[in-house]
Design an enzyme around this catalytic site. Structure first.
Site, short mmCIF file in Angstrom:
data_model
loop_
_atom_site.label_atom_id
_atom_site.label_comp_id
_atom_site.label_asym_id
_atom_site.label_seq_id
_atom_site.Cartn_x
_atom_site.Cartn_y
_atom_site.Cartn_z
N GLU A 1 0.84 -1.31 -0.28
CA GLU A 1 0.23 -0.23 -0.39
C GLU A 1 0.89 1.17 -0.05
OE1 GLU A 1 -2.95 2.55 3.15
OE2 GLU A 1 -3.11 -0.60 3.17
N GLY A 2 2.01 1.17 1.09
CA GLY A 2 2.80 2.30 0.42
C GLY A 2 4.33 2.64 -0.41
#
Length: 245
Positions: free
Chosen positions: A42-43
């Site tokens: 997600e980062g």
């Protein structure tokens, strides 16, 4: 559960992984049957390498970027998900119901909950937009409920065509992997059904640990037990040190 989930991942696919068990499952798959599995977080890290004994504890720390083919942003990751680029997404649950709806928000009355849970993080986006969603959780009645107290991440909503009718045109839960069984969803009703049993587990044990009536596939098999090589690899990835110890 981790190894059973890892066996579902195919080579050449793209996995939107969460931290913890999903990342360990991805690492096992990459070292066994799926060396060309692309793992992203997600980062904004795409195509990461997973170092034994140094798996990241967050999607935004330095270890999460080791060996990445591309570093972008969370906004770009979710845009790619919206465009249908991700084959798999992994999520965990506090509650899951017979249609694969997931609750990670509250337990009890939404107006006055008895327990507040961590919330969705990116799980709603994963459940809404990845082509296949894999749910990984322990199998017990308090988790497998007739109706979740709050729909944090949508499964097949009320079953049938209700997911598509709501505007979610693709995706949905594909597999539920537990310590007792492998489950999927019947194509028409979209109700959860038993597809396989973990080694040594009976159908009666699965039913007793489920808070609703499960469908059962015409052919259910016993899943292969974890072998020594898989167990050694899992321990190596989590703890580091020499493989096989």
């Amino acid at each position: 559960m981790t190894i059973a989930a890892s066996r579902l991942l195919e080579d050449g696919k793209v996995l939107f992984a969460g931290i913890g068990q999903p990342l360990v499952a991805a690492a096992i798959a990459k070292r066994r049957q799926a060396p060309h599995l692309t793992v992203l977080l997600e980062g904004g890290m795409i195509g990461i390498e997973l170092l034994a004994g140094e798996l990241p504890a967050s999607t935004n720390e330095v270890r999460a970027a080791v060996g990445a083919q591309m570093l972008t942003t969370a906004t770009d990751i979710f845009l790619m998900a919206q465009r249908g680029f991700f084959d798999y997404g992994f999520i965990g649950v506090a509650q899951v119901d017979r249609f694969g709806n997931v609750n990670t928000s509250i337990v009890g009355d939404p107006e006055n909950p008895s327990v507040r849970l961590p919330g969705p993080g990116g799980a709603n986006d994963i459940a809404s937009m990845c082509n296949q969603v894999v749910v990984v959780t322990q199998h017990e009645p308090r988790r497998f409920v007739e109706k979740v107290d709050f729909v944090t991440s949508p499964g097949f909503l009320a079953g049938g065509t209700s997911r598509r009718d709501s505007g979610l045109l693709y995706g949905g839960p594909r597999w539920v992997v537990t310590d007792l069984a492998l489950l999927d969803f019947e194509p028409d009703s979209r109700r959860m059904r038993v597809r396989g049993l973990q080694a040594g587990v009976t159908l009666e044990q699965v039913r007793a640990a489920t808070g609703f009536e499960l469908l059962v596939h015409d052919e259910i098999d016993e899943l292969p037990p974890v072998d020594d090589a898989e167990l050694a690899l899992l321990r190596h990835l989590v703890n580091g040190g020499e493989a096989g110890r």
